[in-house]
Design a protein around this motif. Structure first.
Motif, PDB file in Angstrom:
ATOM      1  N   ALA A 178       0.811  -1.217   0.000  1.00 56.96           N
ATOM      2  CA  ALA A 178       0.000   0.000   0.000  1.00 56.96           C
ATOM      3  C   ALA A 178       0.845   1.268   0.000  1.00 56.96           C
ATOM      4  O   ALA A 178       0.311   2.377  -0.135  1.00 56.96           O
ATOM      5  N   GLY A 179       2.148   1.129   0.153  1.00 54.88           N
ATOM      6  CA  GLY A 179       3.012   2.308   0.186  1.00 54.88           C
ATOM      7  C   GLY A 179       2.841   3.126   1.455  1.00 54.88           C
ATOM      8  O   GLY A 179       2.961   4.363   1.430  1.00 54.88           O
ATOM      9  N   THR A 180       2.567   2.462   2.571  1.00 53.34           N
ATOM     10  CA  THR A 180       2.320   3.145   3.843  1.00 53.34           C
ATOM     11  C   THR A 180       3.498   4.027   4.240  1.00 53.34           C
ATOM     12  O   THR A 180       4.655   3.619   4.135  1.00 53.34           O
ATOM     13  N   ARG A 181       3.159   5.231   4.686  1.00 54.92           N
ATOM     14  CA  ARG A 181       4.183   6.179   5.115  1.00 54.92           C
ATOM     15  C   ARG A 181       4.020   6.485   6.598  1.00 54.92           C
ATOM     16  O   ARG A 181       2.993   6.164   7.208  1.00 54.92           O
ATOM     17  N   LEU A 182       5.038   7.109   7.157  1.00 55.13           N
ATOM     18  CA  LEU A 182       5.037   7.400   8.586  1.00 55.13           C
ATOM     19  C   LEU A 182       3.802   8.189   8.993  1.00 55.13           C
ATOM     20  O   LEU A 182       3.164   7.898  10.009  1.00 55.13           O
ATOM     21  N   LYS A 183       3.425   9.185   8.209  1.00 55.03           N
ATOM     22  CA  LYS A 183       2.273  10.013   8.578  1.00 55.03           C
ATOM     23  C   LYS A 183       0.971   9.218   8.546  1.00 55.03           C
ATOM     24  O   LYS A 183       0.016   9.560   9.254  1.00 55.03           O
ATOM     25  N   ASP A 184       0.934   8.143   7.755  1.00 50.92           N
ATOM     26  CA  ASP A 184      -0.259   7.298   7.736  1.00 50.92           C
ATOM     27  C   ASP A 184      -0.429   6.572   9.068  1.00 50.92           C
ATOM     28  O   ASP A 184      -1.536   6.499   9.616  1.00 50.92           O
ATOM     29  N   LEU A 185       0.666   6.026   9.593  1.00 54.64           N
ATOM     30  CA  LEU A 185       0.584   5.331  10.877  1.00 54.64           C
ATOM     31  C   LEU A 185       0.335   6.315  12.018  1.00 54.64           C
ATOM     32  O   LEU A 185      -0.380   6.004  12.973  1.00 54.64           O
ATOM     33  N   GLN A 186       0.919   7.496  11.914  1.00 60.04           N
ATOM     34  CA  GLN A 186       0.737   8.494  12.974  1.00 60.04           C
ATOM     35  C   GLN A 186      -0.678   9.057  12.991  1.00 60.04           C
ATOM     36  O   GLN A 186      -1.118   9.622  13.999  1.00 60.04           O
ATOM     37  N   PHE A 226      11.642  12.264   6.767  1.00 58.47           N
ATOM     38  CA  PHE A 226      11.397  11.867   8.153  1.00 58.47           C
ATOM     39  C   PHE A 226      10.595  12.942   8.886  1.00 58.47           C
ATOM     40  O   PHE A 226       9.632  12.643   9.598  1.00 58.47           O
ATOM     41  N   GLU A 227      11.003  14.189   8.723  1.00 59.99           N
ATOM     42  CA  GLU A 227      10.352  15.272   9.459  1.00 59.99           C
ATOM     43  C   GLU A 227       8.920  15.508   8.987  1.00 59.99           C
ATOM     44  O   GLU A 227       8.057  15.893   9.780  1.00 59.99           O
ATOM     45  N   GLU A 228       8.661  15.278   7.699  1.00 59.24           N
ATOM     46  CA  GLU A 228       7.326  15.511   7.148  1.00 59.24           C
ATOM     47  C   GLU A 228       6.468  14.247   7.127  1.00 59.24           C
ATOM     48  O   GLU A 228       5.314  14.284   6.678  1.00 59.24           O
ATOM     49  N   GLY A 229       7.025  13.134   7.589  1.00 62.51           N
ATOM     50  CA  GLY A 229       6.255  11.896   7.664  1.00 62.51           C
ATOM     51  C   GLY A 229       6.101  11.170   6.350  1.00 62.51           C
ATOM     52  O   GLY A 229       5.233  10.293   6.214  1.00 62.51           O
TER      53      GLY A 229
END
Length: 344
Positions: A183-191, A331-334
């Motif tokens: 799904a291409g999950t990114r940090l901001k998705d989990l947050q 990293f900073e922008e998720g």
């Protein structure tokens, strides 16, 4: 000419007598056997001296030691030995920054100053000013990594020239959740889930992956059982180089492992600890397999005196010598790719 104890003593006496800044500096203690070296080390420990000691082999090889077991150079070149003795002596006697050490060595011999600035064992290397902001490169993560944030382990993988290591395939091989990778999950998705509370609870079970600077990176804490057990799939990734940085803050253990062509690059030192690095003093064997890192560290010290954190200097040296990078903005922008470990 084969180096003997007498020729070494006479050569250092002439060298020290010829430069006012070296007057009064004695030749470091010379051992002729491992037992003698251990005795010198015990005496240094009692005096909390930690100065350079020399071990002279029967074939004329001079081995510089800090302690009985940390060999810092080995050479049969007398001029090189004299320089290395002088470098260590100037650092101890005059103290100061690496730039001040370089200036002092310049005054003794301009060739020695050039050699110190290059970080190598000769003065022929071309030295160019960095001109970059280290905190826009790999060094931005150094301070937080010391406290195991955002991850305990930073791993980098590189394939042969013209190829790249598939970041998604690597993450899956380690045990990343297939659905999140697909799904291409990114940090901001989990947050964004449950106000970020779930991610805070499960961050230790996650990994982060991507590509930067020609390397594929995979960051994680613990890995699940069976991670990268598929040896054929791992071989198919075409990995030629691997750099692994591991932090264990509770024990103050910070280590570097560098593997190239399935062989550990470490001059037979075993685990390489970052805390061995002391500003102005090469942490690894001079002229050895990791001398490229000694040289990169010296350049970082001289080009970036504004960096007061030794790990920032070390990470910048890893970037300039090996090309390691991590995308700070992602990293900073998720926007960095992440996944939890798959449930088993």
């Amino acid at each position: 000419m084969e180096i003997t104890q007498q020729t070494l003593a006479e050569a250092w006496q002439r060298t020290a007598a010829g430069h006012a800044l070296l007057h009064g500096i004695e030749l470091p203690p010379v051992a002729l056997s491992e037992d003698e070296l251990e005795a010198l080390d015990e005496a240094a420990e009692q005096s909390e001296d930690g100065a350079l000691c020399l071990l002279l082999d029967e074939d004329g090889t001079v081995r510089g030691h800090h302690g009985a077991y940390q060999e810092v150079f080995a050479t049969r070149d007398l001029e090189r030995v004299l320089y290395l003795i002088a470098e260590a002596a100037v650092r101890r006697r005059h103290g100061g920054s690496p730039e001040e050490t370089a200036v002092t060595l310049d005054r003794i011999d301009p060739a020695w100053g050039r050699r110190f600035r290059s970080g190598g064992l000769d003065d022929t290397a071309t030295v160019e000013v960095c001109g970059r902001d280290p905190l826009e490169g790999l060094a931005w993560i150094a301070k937080s990594w010391r406290d195991q944030a955002p991850y305990t382990v930073l791993e980098f993988y590189r394939a042969a020239p013209g190829r790249s290591v598939d970041a998604e395939a690597l993450a899956l091989l380690y045990g990343a959740d297939l659905a999140q990778v697909a799904a291409g999950t990114r940090l901001k998705d989990l947050q964004a889930v449950d106000g970020g509370r779930e991610y805070l609870d499960r961050q230790w079970e996650s990994c982060c992956f991507g590509q930067a600077g020609g390397w594929t990176y995979l960051l994680h804490h613990d890995t699940p059982p069976g991670a990268y057990a598929d040896k054929e799939a791992y071989a198919a990734l075409g990995i030629k180089e691997n750099v692994r940085l591991t932090a264990t803050s509770a024990k103050a253990i910070y280590s570097l492992d560098y593997t190239k062509d399935d062989r550990r690059v470490d001059d037979d030192w075993g685990m390489l600890e970052l805390i061995w690095y002391e500003r102005g003093r090469a942490p690894y064997l001079r002229g050895g397999e990791l001398d490229f890192l000694n040289q990169a560290l010296r350049r970082a010290e001289l080009d970036h005196p504004e960096l007061t954190h030794t790990f920032e200097l070390y990470f910048h040296a890893l970037e300039t010598s090996l090309g390691l990078r991590l995308p700070r903005a992602d990293f900073e922008e998720g926007d960095v790719r992440v996944a939890y470990w798959a449930e088993r």
